[in-house]
Design a protein around this motif. Sequence first.
Motif, short mmCIF file in Angstrom:
data_model
loop_
_atom_site.label_atom_id
_atom_site.label_comp_id
_atom_site.label_asym_id
_atom_site.label_seq_id
_atom_site.Cartn_x
_atom_site.Cartn_y
_atom_site.Cartn_z
N ALA A 123 8.85 4.97 -1.83
CA ALA A 123 8.04 4.43 -0.87
C ALA A 123 8.02 5.09 0.21
O ALA A 123 6.84 5.38 0.99
CB ALA A 123 8.52 3.00 -0.54
N ALA A 125 5.88 8.24 -0.39
CA ALA A 125 4.45 7.78 -0.01
C ALA A 125 3.80 7.60 1.17
O ALA A 125 2.75 7.99 1.59
CB ALA A 125 4.19 6.67 -0.98
N ALA A 126 4.73 6.92 1.91
CA ALA A 126 4.26 6.86 3.44
C ALA A 126 4.17 8.13 4.22
O ALA A 126 3.45 8.35 5.30
CB ALA A 126 5.41 5.89 4.14
N ARG A 140 1.23 9.59 3.22
CA ARG A 140 -0.28 9.17 3.76
C ARG A 140 -0.35 9.61 5.32
O ARG A 140 -1.41 9.62 5.78
CB ARG A 140 -0.32 7.80 3.44
N ARG A 173 -3.28 11.44 7.42
CA ARG A 173 -4.03 10.63 8.35
C ARG A 173 -5.05 11.72 9.08
O ARG A 173 -4.94 12.60 9.34
CB ARG A 173 -3.38 9.82 9.28
N GLN A 177 3.40 -4.61 14.78
CA GLN A 177 4.39 -5.06 13.68
C GLN A 177 5.60 -5.82 14.40
O GLN A 177 6.20 -6.76 13.89
CB GLN A 177 4.65 -4.10 12.77
N ASP A 209 3.51 2.64 8.37
CA ASP A 209 2.93 2.69 7.09
C ASP A 209 3.56 1.85 5.85
O ASP A 209 3.08 1.01 5.22
CB ASP A 209 2.63 4.00 6.63
N PHE A 210 5.05 2.00 6.07
CA PHE A 210 5.83 1.23 5.14
C PHE A 210 6.02 -0.13 5.46
O PHE A 210 6.00 -0.94 4.43
CB PHE A 210 7.50 1.81 5.62
N GLY A 232 3.18 -1.79 6.45
CA GLY A 232 1.99 -2.29 6.09
C GLY A 232 1.76 -2.33 4.41
O GLY A 232 1.20 -3.27 3.98
N HIS A 233 2.73 -1.56 3.88
CA HIS A 233 2.32 -1.42 2.31
C HIS A 233 3.49 -2.30 1.60
O HIS A 233 3.37 -2.42 0.36
CB HIS A 233 2.52 0.06 1.96
N GLN A 234 4.74 -2.46 2.34
CA GLN A 234 5.74 -2.99 1.59
C GLN A 234 6.11 -4.34 2.01
O GLN A 234 5.74 -4.50 3.15
CB GLN A 234 6.98 -2.01 1.83
N ASP A 235 6.70 -5.08 1.24
CA ASP A 235 7.23 -6.32 1.51
C ASP A 235 8.76 -6.42 2.08
O ASP A 235 9.48 -6.35 1.56
CB ASP A 235 7.10 -7.16 0.16
#
Length: 394
Positions: A45, A48-49, A52, A56, A76, A254-255, A257-260
């Motif tokens: 993860a 991937a972050a 991305r 950007r 956040q 990003d992490f 925003g994309h992960q729980d």
Amino acid sequence: VQSRRPSPPAAPPDAETLQRRAAADPGVIGFGGGLPADVLFPRAALTAAFVRAVQRPAAAALQYGWPEGLEGLRTQIAERLRRRGAAVAPEEVLVTNGAQQALAIALQILCRAGARVGVDPETYPGALDVFTARGLVAAPLDGDVRALYLMPALSNPRGHGMDDLARARARARRLPIIEDDAYADLRFEGPAGRPLLADDRERVFHVGTFSKTLCPGLRVGYLVPPPRHKARALRWKRSADLQPNTLAQTIVEDFLGHQDFDARIVKLRRYYGRKAARLLEALRRELPRWEIDEPEGGFAVWCYPDEERPELDFLARAVDEGVSFDPGSMFRGNGAVTPLAVRLCHSSVDEARIEEGVRRLARAWRRLAGPGARGPRARPASPGPGRTNAPLRR
Ligand SMILES: Cc1ncc(COP(=O)(O)O)c(C=O)c1O
């Protein structure tokens, strides 16, 4: 003609030398250091972050930024604090280079050289390092001090939270408080509770970090200072290093925003709770006469061996047996080596090696203390008063 003068005897190694030697040897089971478990770093993860982040638009993650940090990340952080009862706006958050820098900024704002800061009898060595660098003195919490440094949610090294009474007492002092929240998410039994920040925006400097719950290598932490100190904190941050690392911030943003992230924290709490239980069980079996302080969370267990022995001798024996630990003096403002205490971190030890690590520790202890040696202990029943005025060691 060759000199036949004998070389002087080598100085015995100090704790850091022994610990570095142990850390460099994969055969040594390392209960020292307080590192998060690297098996829990979410590598895929994060990769991937990272990809991305680099892709950007306008290469924002690779560009200079403002000293307070990225708005998205601050939003956040503020949201997470709001969920714990602290009404914090994103513009009140400063992203820092780890909690360590947040701590340094708060102390810089609050204390001149020579000032006394109230701390627990055992406290986080990185805070003591800042004290030493700034000429500050670690003093008992109830003494005459300029500010308090506390870990209300969960302390390092003991792994305890402050109850309501202790919190009320601390606030009643009406002193500036540095609230180090580094371990707040790692209570075994439940989510992080209400921070002191929620009840006092005038005096509390709140310090947080993603080092324990995501990874320390990104060095992303934060400071929420009282509003009237924000401009000074920003000036300090700008003069020290211009701004927090843009790429690392973008990855964390990003992490999140994309992960729980909440689900991740539940997983971490269970994992560390299981390992702490395993370490406690092994200690009670192998070293039944040691006094063990059962933690409520975190990475470590704090223990008092049942005899007084020189802590460096114990560490050297332990390393010989293939195990290492953090000596108790590291956590004391004056570096006191008595009462003998050790911090054992389960966090970065393979679960399957914990028992073997404790067996080695018990062997080292028996070699040092003797199988049945008993003796009077110099330790007070409670953690005892912090010692002041002696030179700081770290
Ligand atoms: C209580 C406490 N505060 C702060 C820190 C520093 O954290 P960071 O890696 O975010 O600088 C640590 C790290 O061990 C810690 O234990």
